[in-house]
Each structure stands twice: as structure tokens, then as C-alpha cells.
Design a protein around this motif. Structure first.
Motif, mmCIF file in Angstrom:
data_model
loop_
_atom_site.group_PDB
_atom_site.id
_atom_site.type_symbol
_atom_site.label_atom_id
_atom_site.label_comp_id
_atom_site.label_asym_id
_atom_site.label_seq_id
_atom_site.Cartn_x
_atom_site.Cartn_y
_atom_site.Cartn_z
ATOM 1 N N GLY A 175 39.944 96.661 89.526
ATOM 2 C CA GLY A 175 39.934 98.234 89.579
ATOM 3 C C GLY A 175 38.298 98.265 90.987
ATOM 4 N N VAL A 176 37.546 97.479 90.578
ATOM 5 C CA VAL A 176 36.587 97.687 91.469
ATOM 6 C C VAL A 176 36.814 95.886 92.245
ATOM 7 C CG1 VAL A 176 34.581 98.206 89.842
ATOM 8 C CG2 VAL A 176 34.607 95.542 90.191
ATOM 9 N N LEU A 177 37.481 95.199 91.982
ATOM 10 C CA LEU A 177 37.990 94.072 92.787
ATOM 11 C C LEU A 177 38.145 94.863 93.733
ATOM 12 C CD1 LEU A 177 38.003 91.107 93.562
ATOM 13 C CD2 LEU A 177 39.793 90.566 92.223
ATOM 14 N N ILE A 178 39.474 95.691 93.772
ATOM 15 C CA ILE A 178 40.224 95.710 94.819
ATOM 16 C C ILE A 178 39.769 97.493 95.945
ATOM 17 C CG2 ILE A 178 42.016 97.557 93.376
ATOM 18 C CD1 ILE A 178 43.072 95.230 96.498
ATOM 19 N N ALA A 179 38.560 97.704 94.912
ATOM 20 C CA ALA A 179 38.252 98.874 96.067
ATOM 21 C C ALA A 179 37.249 98.586 96.851
ATOM 22 C CB ALA A 179 37.252 99.790 94.738
ATOM 23 N N THR A 180 36.291 97.842 96.461
ATOM 24 C CA THR A 180 35.430 96.432 97.263
ATOM 25 C C THR A 180 36.710 96.007 98.650
ATOM 26 O OG1 THR A 180 35.569 94.761 96.146
ATOM 27 C CG2 THR A 180 33.356 96.664 96.073
ATOM 28 N N GLN A 232 42.108 107.549 100.588
ATOM 29 C CA GLN A 232 41.617 105.699 99.857
ATOM 30 C C GLN A 232 40.287 105.220 99.158
ATOM 31 O OE1 GLN A 232 41.578 101.904 101.680
ATOM 32 N NE2 GLN A 232 43.211 101.392 100.058
ATOM 33 N N ALA A 233 38.923 105.881 99.899
ATOM 34 C CA ALA A 233 37.638 106.082 99.209
ATOM 35 C C ALA A 233 37.433 106.828 98.287
ATOM 36 C CB ALA A 233 36.624 106.361 100.649
ATOM 37 N N VAL A 234 37.687 108.186 97.658
ATOM 38 C CA VAL A 234 37.581 109.175 96.984
ATOM 39 C C VAL A 234 37.700 108.390 96.040
ATOM 40 C CG1 VAL A 234 38.331 110.873 96.187
ATOM 41 C CG2 VAL A 234 37.285 110.999 98.473
ATOM 42 N N GLY A 235 39.746 107.829 95.887
ATOM 43 C CA GLY A 235 39.943 107.101 94.361
ATOM 44 C C GLY A 235 38.955 106.134 94.476
ATOM 45 N N GLY A 236 38.676 104.724 95.497
ATOM 46 C CA GLY A 236 37.476 104.236 94.950
ATOM 47 C C GLY A 236 36.548 104.260 94.823
ATOM 48 N N SER A 237 35.523 105.101 94.405
ATOM 49 C CA SER A 237 34.414 105.584 94.060
ATOM 50 C C SER A 237 34.411 106.704 92.825
ATOM 51 C CB SER A 237 34.090 106.786 95.013
ATOM 52 O OG SER A 237 33.814 106.679 96.452
ATOM 53 N N MET A 238 35.868 106.829 92.531
ATOM 54 C CA MET A 238 36.192 107.083 91.044
ATOM 55 C C MET A 238 36.224 105.738 90.570
ATOM 56 S SD MET A 238 38.658 109.979 91.695
ATOM 57 C CE MET A 238 38.530 111.949 92.057
ATOM 58 N N LEU A 239 36.861 104.572 90.820
ATOM 59 C CA LEU A 239 36.804 103.212 90.299
ATOM 60 C C LEU A 239 35.504 102.997 90.288
ATOM 61 C CD1 LEU A 239 39.566 102.135 92.006
ATOM 62 C CD2 LEU A 239 39.671 102.924 89.444
ATOM 63 N N THR A 240 35.098 103.169 91.513
ATOM 64 C CA THR A 240 33.102 102.085 91.164
ATOM 65 C C THR A 240 32.352 102.931 90.512
ATOM 66 O OG1 THR A 240 32.800 102.988 93.509
ATOM 67 C CG2 THR A 240 33.402 100.988 93.166
ATOM 68 N N ALA A 241 32.060 104.543 90.513
ATOM 69 C CA ALA A 241 31.326 105.216 89.783
ATOM 70 C C ALA A 241 30.946 105.378 88.255
ATOM 71 C CB ALA A 241 31.583 106.745 90.526
ATOM 72 N N ASN A 242 32.599 104.575 87.633
ATOM 73 C CA ASN A 242 32.489 104.975 86.476
ATOM 74 C C ASN A 242 32.533 103.803 85.542
ATOM 75 O OD1 ASN A 242 33.116 108.346 85.780
ATOM 76 N ND2 ASN A 242 33.595 108.249 87.667
ATOM 77 N N SER A 243 33.109 102.978 86.475
ATOM 78 C CA SER A 243 33.509 101.167 85.287
ATOM 79 C C SER A 243 32.422 100.265 84.460
ATOM 80 C CB SER A 243 33.649 100.711 86.551
ATOM 81 O OG SER A 243 32.627 100.134 87.280
ATOM 82 N N ALA A 244 31.099 101.249 85.475
ATOM 83 C CA ALA A 244 30.303 99.726 84.570
ATOM 84 C C ALA A 244 29.537 101.006 83.315
ATOM 85 C CB ALA A 244 28.518 100.294 85.710
ATOM 86 N N TRP A 299 49.696 96.803 102.569
ATOM 87 C CA TRP A 299 50.706 97.200 101.653
ATOM 88 C C TRP A 299 49.471 96.007 100.374
ATOM 89 C CZ3 TRP A 299 54.322 94.172 105.395
ATOM 90 C CH2 TRP A 299 54.825 95.072 106.152
ATOM 91 N N VAL A 300 49.458 95.247 100.484
ATOM 92 C CA VAL A 300 48.846 94.659 99.560
ATOM 93 C C VAL A 300 48.246 95.338 98.250
ATOM 94 C CG1 VAL A 300 46.548 94.104 100.235
ATOM 95 C CG2 VAL A 300 47.341 92.352 98.762
ATOM 96 N N SER A 301 46.861 96.688 98.223
ATOM 97 C CA SER A 301 46.733 97.608 98.055
ATOM 98 C C SER A 301 47.527 97.833 96.906
ATOM 99 C CB SER A 301 45.670 98.246 98.741
ATOM 100 O OG SER A 301 45.053 98.022 99.330
ATOM 101 N N VAL A 302 48.776 98.459 97.387
ATOM 102 C CA VAL A 302 49.681 99.362 96.431
ATOM 103 C C VAL A 302 50.426 98.205 95.467
ATOM 104 C CG1 VAL A 302 52.100 100.186 96.842
ATOM 105 C CG2 VAL A 302 50.566 100.106 99.210
ATOM 106 N N PRO A 303 51.086 97.396 95.044
ATOM 107 C CA PRO A 303 50.909 97.137 94.168
ATOM 108 C C PRO A 303 49.933 97.097 92.997
ATOM 109 C CG PRO A 303 51.363 95.130 95.331
ATOM 110 C CD PRO A 303 51.341 96.857 96.504
ATOM 111 N N VAL A 304 48.983 96.349 93.356
ATOM 112 C CA VAL A 304 47.738 96.536 92.784
ATOM 113 C C VAL A 304 47.724 98.111 92.250
ATOM 114 C CG1 VAL A 304 45.373 95.793 92.781
ATOM 115 C CG2 VAL A 304 46.940 94.603 93.442
#
Length: 589
Positions: free
Chosen positions: A26-31, A127-139, A186-191
Motif C-alpha cells: 500500500g505505501v509503495l504504490i502510494a509513494t 487519489q491523494a485522499v486514498g493514499g493518505s488513508m494508506l500511509t496514515a494507518n499503515s504504521a 494504468w499501472v496503479s489500477v491492478p495494484v
């Protein structure tokens, strides 16, 4: 309000590795998506039929580069707090779904011109909102899942992957942009789709949830203040009123003032609200405060290094070595790979060792290595030997890896379990804000440095190639930011500057060929650019050294924790108890 504990299910220890695998993806694709558009911007703007360097379009360019970073800097604290209230896994899962949907929408942009740019900017924000949810809660999810003796290793892998994603995004963007600009999205869609299904099926709440009320005052004042401040800093690098930068622009000054006023209101309000979104009391914990200060400083230094290295490689070194300006974005990402290798070498090893010996030694030593690498880069000639350059990038990557993993473990282990979500969000806010601040700071330093010597160098160089003096003077008087952005986007700056005048077509073929060749611009600006680089890397080295001091002052060793494994020597900056903590307390001496 009493905390609601969610029981852990025995599973032989498999769940923690599932959590590590999923959150790391999650954090890899977000960053990666945070930086993937930087290199691919030329292809994206060609695809939607827009010239990003036209005066009317510079805003589109800035928001394409910075919109994602600004949103992640602003929202992660609020989303971390919501994770504490409603479940960290629930927020994380929702983030993956939002991220996947926004990635699909980005790849299907049906518009051209300004409308196409607005579509991309809008869905980049989603997309950044979704990425923020990933990075904010992963740790926080990992801190819940792993015992203290393995927490540094797990967070090390997760956080180094996040840092690696920032630089892998440059390489991935360069490769995909040569295929099709839509492939960048496109690369982010399947991931995203895979991650959504996997997280919903495999992750579960194992931590402590604290139901509560949403702090609307805190959310609104912090979001508004941070957005105003970071947006003003972003627009401060644009020229205004005959000045090379926009720091005298009333709108910029007003944005800075409004942002600071709202953030001051936020700080006051958070001390008077029963359930604040930003736990200011956590700063009473020395390990938490020192770790976040060091993270902010190194994020500023790292962000500035990223952009300066891209400009250095794309605008000067690669053209001098025979690469066309159109090919430099891809090769800049390739030649920066030693930095990523350094992350991979330094991060997991230091995270593992910090579980046994504490975070302070590794984090502080890592920042000293980063400072040494900045000094080394500052001493290199503009046309450097690549082995020396790559060695310095490798040292910088190892140092950043040595710092990030132990520092993240120390921050997350120092707070009460029920506040790990908001602590993770606060940590991410400092890192993301540092990246956004670095762009305004280092671009301004570089622009000011170029403004003093670039105009004269341009004018004399152009007239020597029979460009009419009036045209040469007009081009030399253009703001240096145009030259920087042209270089940043992999365009020939001389062709970009002389194109509107049409003078290239009236010059002798030999002079026109020299002006638009690979060597004229790099050789012309190497002196002014090196002066700017010295200024930028000196400031970055100073920030790294101050961060090292903050890291060294994070606190002494604590008494042995009952949670620690045999033979473990926990630090106050590392090992947090997994028991419930009724109040925020500082590290024990």
C-alpha cells in the motif's frame, strides 16, 4: 471515554506477516504515485495537448507536481485520528478502494487542454485522499500487529519501501511515459484493485480503538491553515512584479499570514477541546517530539535533493554526455538508482538492529552520513565523474535508511497504543509537509542564485551566436524559473526561450545548431548553476546536522521493559509498552 480493546486472535504469528506484506504494498504504490508524474509530465501534457510552460498554464504544472503532496500533508493527521476512532484497518481498506477508483479515472481522462489538466488535477487529489488513508494507518496497523522486539524491523521494511517508492516513481514514470502517458496511471489500477480485495479479506482490527467525536474545529483550522501555507509557498516560486520569485506577491503574503493565523488558532483550540484531532500532549514525550523534528528536517533536505538532482542530471550532466533533452527524464531516474539501493541496504538492517540496541545510535549516525553526502555533492564539479556521484548517492541512501526505520519505530513505540493512529498521521504530516516546504525553499534558493548571474551569461552567450542583441536581452531578462522548469521537464531551454521570437529560423544553420545542441546550454549555465547548488546543498547539510542533533537528544536508555524479549535493551526512543496507558507520559529514566 474508555478505550474499546479488540481481542487478538492466535494464528501462530502469520497475521503480522500478512499485515506487513499488505501495508508495504500500500505505501509503495502510494509513494510511487506521489512522484511518478514528475518525470512523465512532458508526455502527459503532450497527451492532453497543453504547453505547461505557457504563462497561462504554469498553475496546471505546479498543481500537477504538488497537488498530491499538499493533500497528503494536510489530511494524514485527520485520517489517522479517524482510524483511532473507527478502526485503522477500516480506514486503510477504504483508502485502497478510493485509490484504485481514482487511478482508473485518471487513466480514462476524456478531455483535452485545460479541461484535461483539471480532470487530472482533480482526480490526483482524490487519489491523494486514498493514499493518505494508506500511509496514515499503515504504521499503526504494523505497530499493533508486531511485538516490540520485532517492531523496528517491520516498520523499517515498511518505511524504507515508502522512501524507495519516491525514487522508484521517477524511474517507473520515465519508462511508462515512453509507452503511453495513460500507462503512468494504468499501472496503479491492478495494484489498487488487488490491494483492495486482499486487504478486505485478510486484515483485521488487532489494536485498541477509542470511539469519540470528530474535532471539527481542529480539522477545519488545521486543513485550512496547512493548505493556505503550503499553497502560498508553492506560488512563492513564481515570478511577480519584476522579481524572480513571488515572495512579494500580496496573495502569497496573505496566504502565508492566513495559514499561520489558522494554525495558531488550531494550536490554541486543540488545548481546550476534550477530544482533539492533534494530540499536542504527545510532544511532551521527548522521543516523539525529537523524532518528528528530525523527520521534518530530513524530509525538507531529501525533497530538495530530489528536485535538484533531477535538474542537475537533466539540464546539465546528461546533455553534456550525449543524451538528448527528450531522453533525459528516463535516464535521470536510472542514474539515481544508487540512492534507492542505499535505502534497501540501510533500512531493514538498521531497523532490525535498532530492536536490539535502540534507535538513537542508528538514526543519528544515519543523519550524519546524509550530511556528509550533501557536503560531498557540494564539492563535486558540475560535470562530475559518475562513480563519485553514484557513491555519494549510495551513502546518502544508506544514511536515510539508517535514520528512517529506527526513527519511525521510536516514534510509534513511544505513544500509548490507543493513539498510534493519530501519532502515525502526525508523523506522516511532518514528512509530507517537509517535502512540500522543500520545493518552495530550495527552488527559491536556486532561482535567487541563478538570477544574479544567469541573465549576463545568457545574453553574452546568445549574442556570441549572432542572436540579435534586443532578442538576447529580452530572453536574458525572462525569470529563471522558466529555465528551471524547462530543464525539469526535459525540454531544451534555449529552444524554449527562443522559440516565441522565431529568431532560430533566421540564424545561420551552424549557429542554430549550436544553440539547440546538447552542449550550449549546459556549458553556459554550469557556473551559475554550481553556485546555486552550493547554496542548496549547504542548506540541506545544515538541516541534516540539526536533525542529527535532535535525534541524539531524543532521550536516554530506559529501564528494561517487561515486554522486551530476553537480551533486549529497550530505549525510551524505541520500545513502547503494549499495555493500556491512561495518560500520555514521557519516557522513563
Amino acid at each position: 471515554m474508555p478505550a474499546t480493546a479488540i481481542a487478538k486472535e492466535p494464528d501462530g504469528g502469520r497475521y503480522k506477516w500478512i499485515a506487513l506484506s499488505n501495508t508495504t504494498m500500500g505505501v509503495l504504490i502510494a509513494t510511487i504515485d506521489g512522484s511518478i508524474v514528475i518525470i512523465s509530465l512532458p508526455a502527459i501534457f503532450r497527451g492532453i495537448g497543453l504547453d505547461p510552460l505557457a504563462p497561462a498554464n504554469i498553475g496546471y504544472l505546479l498543481w500537477m507536481i504538488l497537488g498530491y503532496t499538499l493533500v497528503t500533508a494536510v489530511l494524514v493527521v485527520a485520517l489517522g485520528r479517524l482510524g483511532d476512532m473507527f478502526g485503522r484497518v477500516r480506514m486503510y481498506n477504504l483508502g485502497f478502494a478510493i485509490f484504485a477508483a481514482a487511478s482508473l479515472a485518471l487513466s480514462l481522462d476524456p478531455l483535452k487542454g485545460g479541461g484535461g489538466a483539471l480532470w487530472l488535477i482533480g482526480f490526483r487529489i482524490v487519489q491523494a485522499v486514498g493514499g493518505s488513508m494508506l500511509t496514515a494507518n499503515s504504521a499503526a496497523i504494523l505497530t499493533d500487529a508486531f511485538p516490540a522486539r520485532q517492531r523496528g524491523m517491520a516498520l523499517g521494511i515498511n518505511q524504507i519501501t515508502a522512501l524507495m517508492g519516491m525514487f522508484l516513481g521517477l524511474l517507473v514514470g520515465g519508462v511508462l511515459a515512453t509507452i503511453d502517458w495513460r500507462a503512468v496511471f494504468w499501472v496503479s489500477v491492478p495494484v489498487g484493485v488487488l490491494g483492495t480485495f486482499w486487504s478486505y479479506r485478510s486484515l483485521r482490527e488487532t489494536g485498541t480503538r477509542r470511539p469519540g467525536r470528530i474535532d471539527w474545529v481542529g480539522n477545519l483550522t488545521f486543513t485550512g491553515g496547512a493548505a493556505c501555507l503550503l499553497a502560498a509557498i508553492t506560488y512563492g516560486i513564481q515570478p511577480y512584479g519584476g522579481h524572480p520569485t513571488g515572495w512579494t506577491n500580496p496573495w502569497v503574503l496573505g496566504g502565508l499570514g492566513a495559514g499561520l493565523a489558522l494554525l495558531a488558532t488550531f494550536c490554541v483550540a486543540e488545548t481546550r477541546i476534550a477530544e482533539p484531532m492533534f494530540q499536542l500532549r504527545l510532544f511532551k514525550i521527548r522521543a516523539f517530539a525529537a523524532g518528528n523534528l528530525a523527520a521534518l528536517l530530513i524530509a525538507i533536505a531529501r525533497g530538495g535533493m530530489q528536485f535538484m538532482l533531477i535538474i542537475w542530471l537533466q539540464g546539465i550532466w546528461l546533455p553534456l554526455h550525449g543524451y538528448s533533452f527528450e531522453r533525459t527524464p528516463l535516464w535521470a531516474g536510472i542514474f539515481m538508482l544508487p540512492l534507492t539501493v542505499g535505502f534497501l541496504l540501510g533500512g531493514p538492517i538498521s531497523g532490525y538492529l535498532s530492536d536490539r540496541y535502540g534507535a538513537r545510535l542508528f538514526a543519528t549516525s544515519g543523519l550524519l552520513l546524509v550530511a556528509a553526502a550533501f557536503i560531498g555533492l557540494m564539492l563535486l564539479p558540475v560535470d562530475f565523474p559518475y562513480p563519485a556521484f553514484s557513491a555519494l548517492l549510495l551513502v546518502s541512501g544508506i544514511g536515510q535508511g539508517m535514520f528512517s526505520a529506527p526513527n519511525t519505530s521510536a516514534i510509534m513505540g513511544s505513544v500509548p497504543p490507543e493513539q498510534r493512529g493519530v501519532a502515525s498521521g502526525m508523523r506522516s504530516t511532518f514528512q509530507n509537509s517537509g517535502t512540500a516546504l522543500s520545493i518552495g525553499l530550495f527552488f527559491s534558493l536556486m532561482i535567487v542564485g541563478l538570477a544574479g548571474s544567469l541573465p549576463h551569461a545568457l545574453q553574452s552567450g546568445l549574442t556570441a551566436q549572432q542572436v540579435p542583441p534586443a532578442t538576447a536581452q529580452q530572453v536574458a531578462g525572462l525569470p529563471p524559473v522558466s529555465t528551471l522548469f524547462a530543464t525539469f521537464l526535459g525540454k531544451n531551454p534555449i529552444g524554449q526561450l527562443l522559440g516565441p521570437s522565431g529568431v532560430l529560423h533566421s540564424l545561420p544553420a551552424a549557429n542554430s545548431q549550436v544553440l539547440t545542441g546538447n552542449r550550449f546550454f549546459p556549458e553556459l549555465v554550469s557556473g551559475p548553476f554550481h553556485h546555486g547548488l552550493v547554496t542548496v546543498f549547504s542548506a540541506a547539510a545544515a538541516l541534516a546536522l540539526i536533525g542529527a542533533l535532535a535525534s541524539a537528544l531524543r532521550g536516554p536508555r530506559a529501564a528494561r521493559s517487561g515486554q522486551a524479549g530476553a537480551g533486549q535493551h529497550p530505549d525510551s526512543d524505541r520500545a513502547g509498552s503494549d499495555t493500556k496507558t491512561p495518560a500520555v507520559k514521557g519516557p522513563q529514566r
